[in-house]
Design a protein around this motif. Sequence first.
Motif, short mmCIF file in Angstrom:
data_model
loop_
_atom_site.label_atom_id
_atom_site.label_comp_id
_atom_site.label_asym_id
_atom_site.label_seq_id
_atom_site.Cartn_x
_atom_site.Cartn_y
_atom_site.Cartn_z
N ASP A 106 -4.06 -3.66 -2.01
CA ASP A 106 -3.81 -5.09 -1.81
C ASP A 106 -5.03 -5.81 -1.26
OD1 ASP A 106 -0.94 -5.40 -2.63
OD2 ASP A 106 -0.79 -3.75 -1.21
N ARG A 127 1.65 -10.00 -0.76
CA ARG A 127 1.71 -9.27 -2.03
C ARG A 127 2.39 -7.92 -1.82
NH1 ARG A 127 -3.68 -8.59 -3.11
NH2 ARG A 127 -3.76 -10.77 -3.67
N ARG A 131 6.07 -6.61 -3.29
CA ARG A 131 6.13 -5.41 -4.13
C ARG A 131 7.14 -4.39 -3.60
NH1 ARG A 131 1.13 -4.24 -4.10
NH2 ARG A 131 1.13 -2.36 -2.87
#
Length: 154
Positions: A106, A127, A131
């Motif tokens: 990331d 992010r 996920r």
Amino acid sequence: MTEQASVSWPVLRQGSTGPDVTALQYLLRGARDQWRTLAADGVFGPATDSVVRGFQSIAGLTVDGAVGPTTWQRLTDGTTIGSTVREGDRNEYVKAAQTELLKHGDLKSAAQVDGVFGPDTDTATRRFQERVALAVDGVVGPATWRQLISRAGR
């Protein structure tokens, strides 16, 4: 059992190596000023063992030098001052989070492990949270720590 609940903390001990050890070293460095000189080199050697045992003693845990679920939880549950990090923070805990975000892909560069929780770290945190189906808030608190440390990197 949800996927989030099923992830298990890694067990680290003398001889362990890798990004989880580096993150552990940063977490320990952040826990006490006197441990700030511990090298964050990804190698769980005698110095890391000594500091882990010191942390376990202070935290009232079994002093065995092994970093398993109980030690990880105490390091990341928010009771250790500074262990919950968010945009604007600057400390060793941020370096630990950045190390884990780098492990997961990331963050894109080791140069981003600078201890400054800026916009790039915030974006990477969000992010990652999205996920792994966590609440997307950009805060690295207990649930995010567990997912970062327990999951294998990309």
